[in-house]
Scaffold this motif. Structure first.
Motif, short mmCIF file in Angstrom:
data_model
loop_
_atom_site.label_atom_id
_atom_site.label_comp_id
_atom_site.label_asym_id
_atom_site.label_seq_id
_atom_site.Cartn_x
_atom_site.Cartn_y
_atom_site.Cartn_z
N TRP A 202 32.54 47.50 33.17
CA TRP A 202 33.83 47.81 33.77
C TRP A 202 34.99 47.34 32.88
O TRP A 202 36.08 47.88 32.96
N ILE A 203 34.76 46.29 32.10
CA ILE A 203 35.76 45.83 31.14
C ILE A 203 35.07 45.56 29.81
O ILE A 203 33.87 45.28 29.76
N THR A 204 35.84 45.64 28.72
CA THR A 204 35.29 45.36 27.40
C THR A 204 35.25 43.86 27.15
O THR A 204 35.89 43.08 27.87
N LEU A 205 34.54 43.46 26.11
CA LEU A 205 34.45 42.03 25.79
C LEU A 205 35.82 41.44 25.46
O LEU A 205 36.14 40.35 25.97
N PRO A 206 36.67 42.09 24.64
CA PRO A 206 38.00 41.50 24.39
C PRO A 206 38.81 41.30 25.67
O PRO A 206 39.49 40.29 25.82
N THR A 207 38.74 42.28 26.60
CA THR A 207 39.45 42.12 27.87
C THR A 207 38.86 40.97 28.66
O THR A 207 39.59 40.20 29.30
N ALA A 208 37.54 40.82 28.62
CA ALA A 208 36.88 39.71 29.31
C ALA A 208 37.38 38.37 28.76
O ALA A 208 37.63 37.42 29.51
N LEU A 209 37.56 38.29 27.43
CA LEU A 209 38.04 37.06 26.82
C LEU A 209 39.46 36.75 27.29
O LEU A 209 39.80 35.59 27.56
N ALA A 210 40.30 37.79 27.36
CA ALA A 210 41.68 37.58 27.84
C ALA A 210 41.67 37.04 29.27
O ALA A 210 42.46 36.16 29.62
N PHE A 211 40.76 37.57 30.10
CA PHE A 211 40.63 37.07 31.47
C PHE A 211 40.25 35.58 31.46
O PHE A 211 40.75 34.80 32.27
N ILE A 212 39.34 35.20 30.59
CA ILE A 212 38.88 33.81 30.51
C ILE A 212 40.05 32.90 30.14
O ILE A 212 40.23 31.82 30.73
N PHE A 213 40.87 33.33 29.18
CA PHE A 213 42.01 32.50 28.78
C PHE A 213 42.97 32.33 29.95
O PHE A 213 43.49 31.24 30.19
N GLY A 214 43.22 33.41 30.69
CA GLY A 214 44.09 33.33 31.85
C GLY A 214 43.50 32.49 32.96
O GLY A 214 44.23 31.78 33.66
N ALA A 215 42.17 32.56 33.12
CA ALA A 215 41.51 31.79 34.18
C ALA A 215 41.74 30.30 34.01
O ALA A 215 41.86 29.55 34.99
N ASN A 216 41.81 29.85 32.77
CA ASN A 216 42.04 28.43 32.51
C ASN A 216 43.46 28.01 32.89
O ASN A 216 43.69 26.84 33.21
N ILE A 217 44.40 28.95 32.85
CA ILE A 217 45.76 28.66 33.31
C ILE A 217 45.80 28.62 34.83
O ILE A 217 46.36 27.71 35.45
N GLY A 218 45.18 29.62 35.46
CA GLY A 218 45.22 29.74 36.91
C GLY A 218 44.56 28.59 37.64
O GLY A 218 44.97 28.23 38.75
N THR A 219 43.54 27.99 37.00
CA THR A 219 42.83 26.90 37.67
C THR A 219 43.69 25.65 37.82
O THR A 219 43.35 24.75 38.59
N CYS A 220 44.82 25.59 37.09
CA CYS A 220 45.74 24.46 37.22
C CYS A 220 46.52 24.49 38.52
O CYS A 220 47.14 23.49 38.90
N PHE A 221 46.51 25.63 39.20
CA PHE A 221 47.33 25.82 40.40
C PHE A 221 47.01 24.76 41.46
O PHE A 221 47.91 24.22 42.11
N ILE A 270 25.87 39.92 27.02
CA ILE A 270 27.32 39.95 27.20
C ILE A 270 27.78 38.78 28.08
O ILE A 270 28.84 38.20 27.85
N THR A 271 26.98 38.41 29.06
CA THR A 271 27.34 37.28 29.92
C THR A 271 27.33 35.97 29.13
O THR A 271 28.18 35.11 29.33
N LEU A 272 26.37 35.82 28.21
CA LEU A 272 26.32 34.63 27.37
C LEU A 272 27.52 34.60 26.43
O LEU A 272 28.10 33.53 26.18
N GLN A 273 27.92 35.76 25.93
CA GLN A 273 29.08 35.82 25.05
C GLN A 273 30.35 35.40 25.79
O GLN A 273 31.19 34.69 25.23
N VAL A 274 30.48 35.80 27.05
CA VAL A 274 31.64 35.39 27.85
C VAL A 274 31.62 33.88 28.08
O VAL A 274 32.65 33.21 27.95
N ALA A 275 30.43 33.34 28.40
CA ALA A 275 30.31 31.89 28.61
C ALA A 275 30.63 31.14 27.32
O ALA A 275 31.31 30.10 27.35
N ASN A 276 30.16 31.65 26.18
CA ASN A 276 30.45 31.01 24.89
C ASN A 276 31.94 31.05 24.57
O ASN A 276 32.49 30.11 23.99
N ALA A 277 32.60 32.14 24.96
CA ALA A 277 34.05 32.24 24.75
C ALA A 277 34.78 31.18 25.55
O ALA A 277 35.72 30.54 25.05
N HIS A 278 34.34 30.98 26.78
CA HIS A 278 34.94 29.94 27.64
C HIS A 278 34.78 28.56 27.01
O HIS A 278 35.71 27.74 27.00
#
Length: 304
Positions: A202-221, A270-278
């Motif tokens: 549903w999303i590409t790997l680069p988009t997934a990485l952008a989501f991960i970067f944003g997720a780290n900001i949102g978790t500060c809420f 792909i799931t491992l790649q997302v986890a590694n990006a995080h």
């Protein structure tokens, strides 16, 4: 209504649990306990490793950050000494993603029971430690309520379609990841959802990485909300947490596509790649911020 009730109860438990945790620690704390806390945070690197290990054990950087806010608010830790703990917590939380988050639900009843019974029957000083345990149990219960109550939003069809339509607009992906993580109160939960979206195509790997970067900001809420009823020093800790993850997102934004290629070259699902990006995001951003701690401390102390 169920989602709204879970959100209200979660926030109420979060604030009250933090209050009980802070009061219990303040009443229990003797010179030995204070000395241990000071030793753990005596230098930025000690705080860094202490934060990494503590978050790996707690399986929640949000929980540790809220606890650090409580420690600073109660005077157990000085504000400058707490920043290393925050840096370490960002790295410790990557273990949560790699292990797909160990469930904390089984521990909550034991923490609540031990805290309640201990407060009633333990000797005077130790009963306050039991009260802290009760507060910690309420803290995890709050996080669980917030996550489970808001998670259904991410399963709505229109939400998934919106994610898919983002394409490779990386800045929009960061903003969407920030909002989703703020709603879920968990970067690990957001990362898990992103893993599913990426594995389903549903999303590409680069988009997934952008989501991960944003997720780290949102978790500060969550920590920001928790700091509203605290003193100025504790609020500076929450501001530092937000600034750290904003710094990391800006650092990585131009590198989204090259990082995606690097992760694909490393191989794995792909799931491992997302986890590694995080993992890479948090390790590199925290290490890059470490030399800037003296400057960051001076700037934050200007906030009155």
């Amino acid at each position: 209504m169920t989602i709204l009730l879970a959100l209200i109860l979660g926030l109420a438990f979060l604030l009250y649990g933090m209050h009980i945790l802070r009061y219990g620690l303040q009443a229990f704390a003797g010179e030995t306990f204070r000395a241990l806390l000071h030793q753990m945070t005596a230098t930025p690197w000690r705080g860094f490793w202490s934060g990494t290990i503590a978050t790996a054990i707690l399986q929640s950087s949000t929980a540790l950050t809220v606890m650090v806010v409580s420690f600073v608010d109660s005077g157990l830790i000085a504000f400058p000494n707490a920043l290393g703990l925050i840096l370490g917590s960002n790295i410790g939380t990557t273990i949560t993603t790699q292990l797909l988050a160990l469930p904390l639900e089984p521990l909550i009843p034991y923490a609540l029971l031990l805290g309640a019974l201990g407060y009633l029957f333990f000797p005077e000083r130790w009963r306050y430690l039991a009260l802290s345990c009760l507060g910690l149990g309420m803290l995890f219960l709050a996080l669980n309520l917030l996550e489970s109550g808001m998670a259904p939003l991410a399963e709505l069809e229109w939400v998934q379609k919106s994610l898919h339509q983002l394409g490779d607009h990386h800045l929009q992906g960061i903003i969407a990841g920030t909002l989703l993580s703020a709603v879920l109160h968990s970067s690990a939960a957001t990362t898990g959802i992103v893993m599913i979206l990426a594995s389903e195509g549903w999303i590409t790997l680069p988009t997934a990485l952008a989501f991960i970067f944003g997720a780290n900001i949102g978790t500060c809420f969550t920590a920001v909300i928790a700091s509203l009823a605290t003193n100025r020093a504790a609020q500076r800790v929450a501001i530092f947490h937000v600034s750290l993850n904003l710094f990391g997102a800006l650092l990585f934004l131009p590198l989204v596509t090259p990082l995606a290629h690097f992760l694909e070259w490393l191989g794995g699902s792909i799931t491992l790649q997302v986890a590694n990006a995080h993992t890479l995001f948090n390790i590199i951003s925290s290490l890059a911020a470490m030399p800037l701690l003296p400057w960051a401390t001076k700037q934050l102390e200007k906030i009155r």
